[in-house]
Motif scaffolding. Sequence first.
Motif, short mmCIF file in Angstrom:
data_model
loop_
_atom_site.label_atom_id
_atom_site.label_comp_id
_atom_site.label_asym_id
_atom_site.label_seq_id
_atom_site.Cartn_x
_atom_site.Cartn_y
_atom_site.Cartn_z
N ASN A 1 0.81 -1.21 0.00
CA ASN A 1 0.00 0.00 0.00
C ASN A 1 0.85 1.26 0.00
O ASN A 1 0.33 2.35 0.20
CB ASN A 1 -0.92 -0.01 1.22
CG ASN A 1 -2.16 -0.84 0.97
OD1 ASN A 1 -2.91 -0.58 0.03
ND2 ASN A 1 -2.36 -1.87 1.77
N ARG B 1 -4.33 2.08 -0.41
CA ARG B 1 -5.14 2.82 0.54
C ARG B 1 -4.64 4.27 0.64
O ARG B 1 -3.45 4.55 0.49
CB ARG B 1 -5.14 2.15 1.90
CG ARG B 1 -3.82 2.15 2.60
CD ARG B 1 -3.94 1.89 4.08
NE ARG B 1 -2.60 1.76 4.62
CZ ARG B 1 -2.02 0.62 4.92
NH1 ARG B 1 -2.69 -0.50 4.76
NH2 ARG B 1 -0.79 0.57 5.38
N LEU C 1 3.87 2.10 9.70
CA LEU C 1 3.44 1.82 11.07
C LEU C 1 4.51 1.10 11.89
O LEU C 1 4.27 0.03 12.45
CB LEU C 1 2.13 1.03 11.06
CG LEU C 1 0.92 1.88 10.67
CD1 LEU C 1 -0.23 0.99 10.25
CD2 LEU C 1 0.48 2.76 11.82
N ASN D 1 -7.31 3.75 15.07
CA ASN D 1 -7.97 2.69 14.31
C ASN D 1 -7.15 1.41 14.33
O ASN D 1 -6.13 1.33 14.97
CB ASN D 1 -8.24 3.13 12.88
CG ASN D 1 -9.07 4.39 12.85
OD1 ASN D 1 -9.86 4.63 13.74
ND2 ASN D 1 -8.84 5.21 11.85
N ARG D 2 -7.61 0.44 13.59
CA ARG D 2 -6.88 -0.82 13.64
C ARG D 2 -6.76 -1.43 12.25
O ARG D 2 -7.42 -1.00 11.31
CB ARG D 2 -7.55 -1.80 14.60
CG ARG D 2 -8.84 -2.35 14.06
CD ARG D 2 -9.43 -3.37 15.02
NE ARG D 2 -10.68 -3.87 14.48
CZ ARG D 2 -11.72 -4.19 15.22
NH1 ARG D 2 -11.68 -4.06 16.51
NH2 ARG D 2 -12.82 -4.65 14.66
N GLY D 3 -5.92 -2.45 12.18
CA GLY D 3 -5.73 -3.16 10.92
C GLY D 3 -5.22 -2.24 9.85
O GLY D 3 -4.40 -1.37 10.08
N GLU D 4 -5.73 -2.48 8.67
CA GLU D 4 -5.28 -1.71 7.52
C GLU D 4 -5.59 -0.23 7.66
O GLU D 4 -4.94 0.61 7.06
CB GLU D 4 -6.00 -2.24 6.27
CG GLU D 4 -5.08 -2.86 5.29
CD GLU D 4 -5.82 -3.23 4.03
OE1 GLU D 4 -5.15 -3.72 3.14
OE2 GLU D 4 -7.03 -3.02 3.92
N SER E 1 -5.28 1.51 10.29
CA SER E 1 -4.46 2.16 11.32
C SER E 1 -3.77 3.38 10.74
O SER E 1 -3.27 3.34 9.63
CB SER E 1 -3.37 1.23 11.84
OG SER E 1 -3.90 0.04 12.28
#
Lengths: 478, 363
Positions: B111, B146, B166, B187-190, B192
């Motif tokens: 990404n 993203r 990250l 936020n979380r995961g992708e 974040s």
Amino acid sequence: MQLLQNAGQKQTQTKEQVRRIINEYMGRKLLLDKAHIEGIRYYDTYRKNGGYEAAGKVFKTMSPDLVVEEVKKSGLRGRGGAGFPTGMKWSFLAKPEGVPRYLVCNADESEPGTFKDRYLMEFLPHLLIEGLLIASYALGSHSTYIYIRGEYAWIPDILEEAIAEAKQNGWLGKNIQGTGFDLEIYVQRGAGAYICGEETALIESLEGKRGNPRIKPPFPAVKGLWQCPTVVNNVETLAAVVPIINIGGEEYAKIGIGKSTGTKLISACGNIKKPGVYEIDMTISVEEFIYSDEYCGGIPKGKRLKACIPGGSSVPILPANLLLKTAKGETRMMTYESLNDGGFATGSMMGSGGFVVLDEDQCVVRNTYTLARFYHHESCGQCSPCREGTGWMKRVLHNIEYGKGKMSDIDLLWDIQRKIEGNTICPLGDAAAWPVAAAIRHFRDEFEWHVKNPNAAQQRNFGIAHYADPLPVAAAAV
Amino acid sequence: MAEEKKLFKVKIDNISVEVEPGTTILNAARQIGGDIVPPAMCYYSKLQGSGGKCRTCLVKVTKGSEADPRPMPKLVASCRTTVMDGMEVANITSPEVQDARKGVVEFLLLNHPLDCPICDQAGECHLQDLGYEHGADGTRYEFKRRTFEQVDIGDNIKLHMTRCILCYRCVYTADQLTNNRVHGVLNRGEASEIGTYIQKALTSEFIGNVIDVCPVGALTDRTFRFKNRVWFLKPVDAHRNCDKCCGKTVLWMRGDEIFRVTARKDKYGEVEDFICDTCRFDTKEASAWTIEGPRKIDRHSVISQGHYVGTVKPKDTLVEVMDGRQPRLLMDIHSVSQVNRPEIDLSKIDGPAHSDDFNNAKR
């Protein structure tokens, strides 16, 4: 008692004989034996039906080390998924001077297909509290936490009510039953993250931080909650401590086969006639569990069994032929070892006991896509393979499921899952990779069907499979 | 003898090294140095608790220790795994590790916008280096990369969330160097992202160090933004008296103009001493600094290329040349040399002098 002695001679008896003995002796239920009694949720009824007797016995006659020994003897294995021997886990707990120790009950049951802990907490809250009481006594924890999944909105109230009742009756608080042992139990609600069921993420979340799994080592047994030695156990594991104390560790160890001792709660769902939570002693076969009227009751509308996820969404899916018989041709039993027979190539895992049955109409690709979507949504985003890989798998699976896939995508998926598995901080990466790997391993032809028939794949309605070809897997004729 | 006994013997890619107990595999490898050092994107030796997240430093432990020689079942993050006595580790000698690392690089670049041509970090970006060294030549990702909404985090620091991998280094930096951390991972995961949740400027005396610790171009110096490419600039070591920090910095200059100020980084791209924001952002007059000399930027970098660093200047003092001997009178070789043609007057030759003017001239 005669039967009890007979049960001791398990080595010389056939499995069927042992099972019969246990059935007669125990009625095969240890955890849910009182679940049907009206009002068992409340202290008075629970106490009248033999509740808190194990705790009383422990306080009167046993030292903490003796309790750990008893649990070790019982061969109880963690019911949260990994199946690690509980007694061993308890004995690993570091006990430095002047540092508090903690027991945390992992009630963050978020695995799709698993709902056994909810049932226990909802109907038998005092069983859990009694188990926590005994375990806290054994481990020397004076503050014990129940970390409960946020989505179980109504259950913390039940637990807190039960805790208040137990406190009123002198089973919690200061100087419990005059023994000088103090214990407070706190209920902490999660905020809706699957990852907080991983023990170190749970600890982080409990500390009020972002629920990122910690990097191990150090393990929680050395540095856990607030950097103090901590044991994290599943609800069912802690509840199982009560019958172990009641009947004795050695007796408990006699139930089941091999290293799979005792009884296990299985939450069965999917295409079965009677979904629900069942307590099994680990001596029955998978076939019996699915088709017996006592348990799942078979598959509705006379359909055939296609596949099954035997231990919650993260374990590999098994096609019917490998589910009922192992690759060696032996009957597959509902035990840790038997379900894992053949490794992941031809076996699966007991996991957390979320038993999801798929009948002949279900589409494995759709199922895999749904699971991949779940793991993509629940990845914490801390380490790169899981953060990026779960989303990638989801998108590739989406393409295949909706008829936009290519043949190379199937190999690509295989490659992605291979590079996620084992390379992440916590087991969520593995949990995301295993279902995809198993689906491709056992049902590759279904993926290929989706690629070859894009129009048909697009028109399919919510994953109901209508393959032109006969089923890829020969369903068992039962 | 007693102290020697304490050291642990470790073998990394068949090279033995003795390290203190408690050293991580990565640091043991750094003691050996060279190609066998695993790359690290998130580990930062100056930041407590960093590491373990990017998974580029995965290695295979082929022998757990002398006492327990079993290999470890999974690849381990070398930055967070401490060595045991007799441990054997395979990094570049293990195809499994190379394959896994290639996978991690692919995931990291999945990404990533690959906007290196307009990224200020280009040329000193660890992800670029990693991509060149371990990555594949193309991506297999066919989906939209993203994106995030731009977040303004102040006048000095620019956040490009799309480039972020990250690594959490900036979070640890703010935790450990400043009094109040206002940014974190949301936020979380992708999804974040690094952010302040409620839009807020990062203001703290040492917050500028997040730019230096950022392995990619996610956090860049806004006072230097789009001013120049780093490889056109000449890095020089300089210092000044600063009451907040050590004052030892690298100035990135072109002519006499200072384009940016950074901390000094070692060969693994890690800051030697953190510097304060006054030095970094507000002191850009050459007069404020005492320049020590050119800085060699070591990390596989284009920055050092074309810069005359490390050249050996001739030793021209007579004492050194003579090496202790007494100087003798030098003969005037010109007076006896046949080559010398004093009779040809250069001022009388038309145009530039040519060999013919000397060789063909009558003696």
